[in-house]
Design an enzyme around this catalytic site. Structure first.
Site, PDB file in Angstrom:
ATOM      1  N   ARG A   1       0.865  -1.176   0.000  1.00  0.00           N
ATOM      2  CA  ARG A   1       0.000   0.000   0.000  1.00  0.00           C
ATOM      3  C   ARG A   1       0.903   1.228   0.000  1.00  0.00           C
ATOM      4  O   ARG A   1       2.046   1.174   0.445  1.00  0.00           O
ATOM      5  CB  ARG A   1      -0.910   0.014   1.229  1.00  0.00           C
TER       6      ARG A   1
ATOM      7  N   LYS B   1      -1.668  -2.762   7.367  1.00  0.00           N
ATOM      8  CA  LYS B   1      -2.975  -2.361   7.876  1.00  0.00           C
ATOM      9  C   LYS B   1      -3.403  -3.280   9.012  1.00  0.00           C
ATOM     10  O   LYS B   1      -3.178  -4.486   8.962  1.00  0.00           O
ATOM     11  CB  LYS B   1      -4.000  -2.413   6.738  1.00  0.00           C
TER      12      LYS B   1
ATOM     13  N   HIS C   1      -2.299   2.152  -5.802  1.00  0.00           N
ATOM     14  CA  HIS C   1      -2.903   0.867  -5.460  1.00  0.00           C
ATOM     15  C   HIS C   1      -2.950  -0.070  -6.656  1.00  0.00           C
ATOM     16  O   HIS C   1      -3.068  -1.294  -6.479  1.00  0.00           O
ATOM     17  CB  HIS C   1      -4.314   1.085  -4.904  1.00  0.00           C
TER      18      HIS C   1
ATOM     19  N   ARG D   1      -0.203  -2.473  -6.453  1.00  0.00           N
ATOM     20  CA  ARG D   1      -0.531  -3.563  -5.523  1.00  0.00           C
ATOM     21  C   ARG D   1      -1.425  -4.593  -6.211  1.00  0.00           C
ATOM     22  O   ARG D   1      -1.207  -5.802  -6.081  1.00  0.00           O
ATOM     23  CB  ARG D   1      -1.214  -2.976  -4.289  1.00  0.00           C
TER      24      ARG D   1
ATOM     25  N   HIS E   1      -3.456  -9.725   3.772  1.00  0.00           N
ATOM     26  CA  HIS E   1      -4.895  -9.674   4.021  1.00  0.00           C
ATOM     27  C   HIS E   1      -5.244 -10.477   5.266  1.00  0.00           C
ATOM     28  O   HIS E   1      -4.682 -11.553   5.507  1.00  0.00           O
ATOM     29  CB  HIS E   1      -5.662 -10.237   2.823  1.00  0.00           C
TER      30      HIS E   1
ATOM     31  N   TYR F   1      -9.498 -10.658  -6.900  1.00  0.00           N
ATOM     32  CA  TYR F   1      -8.545 -10.983  -7.959  1.00  0.00           C
ATOM     33  C   TYR F   1      -8.990 -12.210  -8.750  1.00  0.00           C
ATOM     34  O   TYR F   1      -8.662 -12.342  -9.925  1.00  0.00           O
ATOM     35  CB  TYR F   1      -7.155 -11.187  -7.362  1.00  0.00           C
TER      36      TYR F   1
END
Length: 329
Positions: A159, A184, A256, A259, A282, A291
């Site tokens: 990110r 995150k 992004h 990414r 994630h 995806y």
């Protein structure tokens, strides 16, 4: 009338980082949301932001602000919902500090989030990505830095906050080149680097020097690079890459998207969505399913695995002339 400024300052400076343990990125995102809100409210109420009162921040004003975010600023419903989440978090904070505002807070909390479209993600194919990585000039200090940033941003699927927040100590070159990422939700991960990425990072570290800033990537003044600074750099090289790969000009390439491009390349190489989730950091594989929807090879594999049933030939004949007129040719 209750002044708004003391409550908002306590919310941003004390409550978020100390009581809730929010990261610096979350605090900055909330602060930005309120900069937009206070600017809108001050213009609407014909006063200065520091003179606004808590009573003026009511549900009709918040609703008008959310509409302004989507119409005047052209933001997506997802961005609108993010601004609303920041406002609702502040409303919960005010709830126990100002008991007389409970009814006003309840109306703000009742504002619903807007449903968002689950659109397909944008990503760069190999040719477009190669053109972008080749755009910086490696014979200059700036080009060496930019090539290293683009390489590690794609290779690690970072990110933009993770990229500009990388510290020099997070880079390990021996025995295996890797970076330590704090992502995150305070989830940390260690990612190995390709030889090309490690080579570009070593070239930048050799030129970086020893400024006072501890960040890996620095701006022209020797300070830490900002999110907007990297976005500017990326736009510059996208335009340059379009000279050798015109298809990239038709895409909206944001940080992004690098990414997303990393995730798609990992998925196509491994055919394992769990590895993609592990690479991107994630918390759940559900976040990685976007995806699978964007990868056409997954659908082709499913199509080739089955056999289509045979259909009896025939054509539709309308039983009425009016129905025949309404039927497409």
């Amino acid at each position: 009338m209750t002044p708004l400024a003391p409550h908002l300052a306590a919310f941003i400076r004390d409550h978020l980082p100390r009581d809730r343990g929010c990261s610096q990125h979350t605090c900055e995102a909330y602060a930005y949301a309120f900069r937009l809100l206070l600017g809108f409210a001050a213009e609407r109420c014909h006063t200065s932001p520091s003179s606004l009162t808590l009573e003026q921040l009511d549900a009709p004003l918040v609703t008008a602000f959310l509409e302004h975010v989507e119409t005047a600023r052209g933001n997506s419903p997802a961005t609108r919902n993010a601004r609303l989440a920041a406002i609702k978090s502040f409303a919960h904070f005010v709830e126990y500090r100002v008991p007389s505002a409970i009814e006003q807070v309840g109306r703000i909390l009742a504002i619903p989030s807007k449903k968002t479209d689950q659109t397909l993600i944008d990503y760069l194919d190999r040719k477009e990505l190669q053109a972008l990585l080749d755009a910086p000039d490696p014979t200059t200090r700036e080009g060496t830095r930019d090539r290293a940033m683009l390489h590690v941003g794609f290779a690690a699927g970072l990110r933009v906050s993770e990229l500009v927040g990388l510290q020099l100590r997070d880079l390990k070159t021996h025995p295996q080149a890797s970076i330590h990422v704090c992502g995150k939700g305070r989830r940390e991960r260690v990612l190995p680097l390709w030889k090309e990425t490690a080579r570009s990072l070593r070239a930048w570290v050799a030129l970086r020097g020893e400024p006072r800033a501890t960040e890996l990537f620095l701006n022209a003044q020797g300070g830490p690079l900002t999110r907007s600074g990297f976005e500017y750099i990326l736009r510059k090289y996208v335009k340059r890459a379009a000279h050798t790969c015109p298809s990239i000009a038709a895409k909206r390439v944001s940080p992004h998207v690098l990414r997303h491009s990393c995730a798609m390349h990992v998925l196509q190489a491994t055919r394992d969505v769990r590895r993609v989730a592990l690479w991107l950091g994630h918390a759940s594989v559900k976040s990685t399913e976007i995806y699978l929807r964007a990868d056409p090879t997954e659908k082709l594999a499913a199509l080739e695995a089955g056999t289509a049933p045979s259909l009896r030939s025939g054509s539709f004949k309308a039983p009425d002339r009016l129905l025949a007129m309404l039927h497409p040719n």
